[in-house]
Enzyme design. Structure first.
Site, PDB file in Angstrom:
ATOM      1  N   ARG B  67       0.861  -1.177   0.000  1.00 14.99           N
ATOM      2  CA  ARG B  67       0.000   0.000   0.000  1.00 14.99           C
ATOM      3  C   ARG B  67       0.897   1.226   0.000  1.00 14.99           C
ATOM      4  NH1 ARG B  67       2.530   1.930   3.611  1.00 14.99           N
ATOM      5  NH2 ARG B  67       1.029   3.616   3.672  1.00 14.99           N
ATOM      6  N   GLY B  68       0.275   2.392  -0.158  1.00 17.94           N
ATOM      7  CA  GLY B  68       1.054   3.616  -0.335  1.00 17.94           C
ATOM      8  C   GLY B  68       1.080   3.927  -1.820  1.00 17.94           C
ATOM      9  N   ALA B  69       0.658   5.144  -2.177  1.00 19.76           N
ATOM     10  CA  ALA B  69       0.426   5.461  -3.587  1.00 19.76           C
ATOM     11  C   ALA B  69       1.641   5.172  -4.476  1.00 19.76           C
ATOM     12  CB  ALA B  69      -0.034   6.917  -3.709  1.00 19.76           C
ATOM     13  N   ARG B 112      -7.436  -0.196  -6.743  1.00 21.77           N
ATOM     14  CA  ARG B 112      -7.636   0.881  -5.761  1.00 21.77           C
ATOM     15  C   ARG B 112      -7.988   2.142  -6.540  1.00 21.77           C
ATOM     16  NH1 ARG B 112      -4.779   0.494  -0.749  1.00 21.77           N
ATOM     17  NH2 ARG B 112      -6.298   2.060  -0.100  1.00 21.77           N
ATOM     18  N   GLN B 219      -1.577   2.052  10.004  1.00 20.16           N
ATOM     19  CA  GLN B 219      -0.332   2.199   9.250  1.00 20.16           C
ATOM     20  C   GLN B 219       0.714   2.963  10.058  1.00 20.16           C
ATOM     21  OE1 GLN B 219      -3.368   2.839   7.982  1.00 20.16           O
ATOM     22  NE2 GLN B 219      -3.511   2.282   5.833  1.00 20.16           N
ATOM     23  N   ASP B 260      -2.248  10.742  -1.976  1.00 19.50           N
ATOM     24  CA  ASP B 260      -2.671   9.707  -2.924  1.00 19.50           C
ATOM     25  C   ASP B 260      -3.047  10.295  -4.267  1.00 19.50           C
ATOM     26  OD1 ASP B 260      -3.113   8.491  -0.107  1.00 19.50           O
ATOM     27  OD2 ASP B 260      -3.045   6.806  -1.502  1.00 19.50           O
ATOM     28  N   ASN B 270      -5.661  12.221   0.687  1.00 17.44           N
ATOM     29  CA  ASN B 270      -4.700  11.397   1.427  1.00 17.44           C
ATOM     30  C   ASN B 270      -5.493  10.600   2.460  1.00 17.44           C
ATOM     31  OD1 ASN B 270      -1.943  10.573   1.988  1.00 17.44           O
ATOM     32  ND2 ASN B 270      -2.090  11.731   3.891  1.00 17.44           N
ATOM     33  N   LYS B 271      -4.816   9.756   3.178  1.00 14.93           N
ATOM     34  CA  LYS B 271      -5.439   8.867   4.167  1.00 14.93           C
ATOM     35  C   LYS B 271      -6.445   9.603   5.042  1.00 14.93           C
ATOM     36  CE  LYS B 271      -5.042   5.402   4.538  1.00 14.93           C
ATOM     37  NZ  LYS B 271      -6.048   4.543   3.842  1.00 14.93           N
TER      38      LYS B 271
END
Lengths: 374, 374
Positions: B67-69, B112, B219, B260, B270-271
């Site tokens: 995960r993580g853009a 995603r 995370q 993201d 973003n998150k």
């Protein structure tokens, strides 16, 4: 001070308990025990803990088997009645009786530093035993009766808070709440959840609730969700960090939270995360309400900076219900409360009225009508 | 646009990788596999997952093993090289090769919805196979080489982001970050954590970090804490709802987060929880930085309202690492991202420069120097 429409009717504090049937018993004060619903076991198990001594109660306050500022006050009152009983049964004279009660009061006062209702309840009980000039047996019975009165009064106050608070919301409102300021945080009915229960009754069920899960203890996800489920009130649990998203999208009509201590100027200490909600509410013009009985008001504290903030064990952050989340050796912080400045609060909903700024005046006036902590 | 002091030196994108030794390998692109560090198992176990097909990689993107853009973009590039290999080995002609790659690209694009680096990486690879007029074997090798280049470029971009970002903080700064925008969210070094790593190097260790735990996936508590521990950088994990308390007390000097997707006007997805931090930063005059490579910039999206927000399974909120927290049957919501409006962002730290408002101009100019998504 604006008066809520409810004030035109019979004052809720004097009304008989409304149509609401209490479905949750948080604290029961028996002659020989204080019985607590076990808030560590909810929602998976509904079980009860019987405390036979004041020390048992103190330990259960400390470990959060019982939590919520008003509920802690009620439990402490019951604990002092237990201490009186123990002193009577151990057969010492009046001096021993007074010494035992003083020891219990000191021990109970140390359990949790932020909630002031604890201080209030202890002061109420102390005043009583200090002026009781009867035999210890009689003084014990007087204390027991007062503890039960504090318990029953707490429920009546919650009803009144609910009656004053509900008209602040329209039918169909989506209300966000944080932590648990419900039946489980009081003797019954709740403060913030009292307002929500009252909306539910007033609007024939047309209310829905965003429930912040409230890390690290998950009072929202565990306790508030359980209470709302018991009542059949529609809700959605969200992570604490989702509140801003829903508020920014216009999905939240108002926020209502409880309080652990309200300073003389209106600054309010409540569960960690409350402050952030007040900033989000201000940013988006959403009303932000604090619902609490006057016993939460501490006139001896001028402002929020003087309220002691409990720092709890960081292991409650690094672990999640007993299992480690972070890497071994991780450092964590755990302030259990934060302070919301009075400027961010749209109104304080008490059992005597809906208070508006300037809060220093409004609180002083309200305290003339009710029992604040001084 | 203000230029960071670092721009006076050799441009970081052209510099050899700095003194920093990469201690974490997030994605490895082999000829016959994409190997991923298993981010579901961290921090308890450091183990690796070998994906032999593009479908394996897609499934691992979906279930957040990776995960993580930026890391998702790199993994997708590797997955397309695997798809090319499979097509070559199955022995079809050029039409079959193109069809297989198109199918893989479509499948990967659906994993995603919010992170745009995935779209960017797929477009990079598609441009290559569409203009490749050699035999499928040669085209495969070209795609494999490009995927490895995207991997290595991503690390260089993170170094540059770190070099541009560090001077924005003073020695001894306490920096708050959310989620994981670290080595684990990229091919290595990280974006927001790249800035923090760079501060750590620049100031001889004089930096400390508040790590939001980042519910529901943790995370922060799991991945960022683990990374910072590996690097020996001082940190404290906090619940997401504690950030406001520490910011209000002046204990946070600045906030840096990843992204993201960045819209053409600077609005940033973003998150979930990032938006709230930006409001708190504004309230307290604390700088709020977004650190991201230009591949995160989506010029095709005018503003934040047009960025699709992924709603994930509510069970990720009602359960905690597999065990139920809420009452059975509890309803929950789970938006995985939120949008921070450009007005709340002090600067966007990219691999070509530190961008300041007006962001529409700054981003257009930066995209002339780097590779944005269009």
């Amino acid at each position: 001070m604006r008066r809520s429409p409810a004030s035109a009717r019979t004052h809720p504090l004097n009304a008989d308990s409304p149509q609401h049937k209490l479905r949750i018993e948080t604290v029961e004060i028996r002659a020989d025990a204080v019985v607590l619903i076990d808030q560590l076991a909810l929602p998976a198990d509904e079980r009860y803990v019987t405390c036979a001594t004041w020390r048992d109660v103190a330990e259960r306050i400390r470990d959060m088997t019982v939590r919520g500022a008003p509920a802690i006050g009620v439990a402490a009152a019951g604990a002092l009645a237990l201490a009186a009983r123990e002193a009577v049964f151990s057969g010492g004279g009046r001096a021993a009786f007074d010494a035992a009660l003083s020891e219990a009061a000191a021990g109970l006062a140390q359990t949790r530093p932020t909630a002031v209702n604890l201080t209030w309840a202890i002061a109420e009980m102390r005043a009583l035993w200090q002026r009781c000039d009867a035999a210890p047996d009689e003084c014990w019975l007087t204390l027991l009766a007062r503890a039960r009165e504090i318990h029953d009064d707490d429920i009546r106050r919650c009803y009144a808070i609910g009656a004053f608070g509900a008209p602040l919301f329209a039918a169909g409102a989506a209300i966000l709440t944080h932590c648990n300021a419900g039946a489980l945080a009081t003797a019954g009915y709740g403060t913030a959840l009292g307002v929500i229960r009252s909306c539910h009754e007033r609007y024939g069920g047309a209310v829905s609730v965003f429930v912040d899960e409230t890390r690290p203890w998950l009072q929202g996800a565990r306790l508030t969700a359980w209470e709302l489920g018991v009542e059949g009130i529609e809700y959605s649990v969200i992570s604490d960090n989702m509140a801003g998203h829903f508020i920014s999208r216009g999905e939240v009509d108002g926020i209502v939270v409880g309080a652990d201590r309200i300073a003389a100027n209106g600054d309010t200490a409540n569960k960690i995360g409350t402050y952030t909600l007040s900033v989000l509410a201000k940013e988006h013009g959403v009303p932000f309400y604090v619902a609490a009985p006057l016993s939460t008001v501490d006139l001896a504290v001028a402002g929020g900076a003087d309220i002691p903030i409990e720092e709890r064990d960081p292991a409650e952050v690094t672990h999640f219900r007993g299992s480690r989340v972070t890497p071994a050796g991780a450092h964590a912080r755990h302030p259990a409360f934060d302070v919301t400045p009075q400027a961010n609060i749209s109104a304080i909903i008490t059992e005597v009225d809906v208070l508006r700024a300037p809060y220093d005046q409004a609180l002083r006036l309200a305290c003339l009508k009710g029992e604040c902590t001084t």
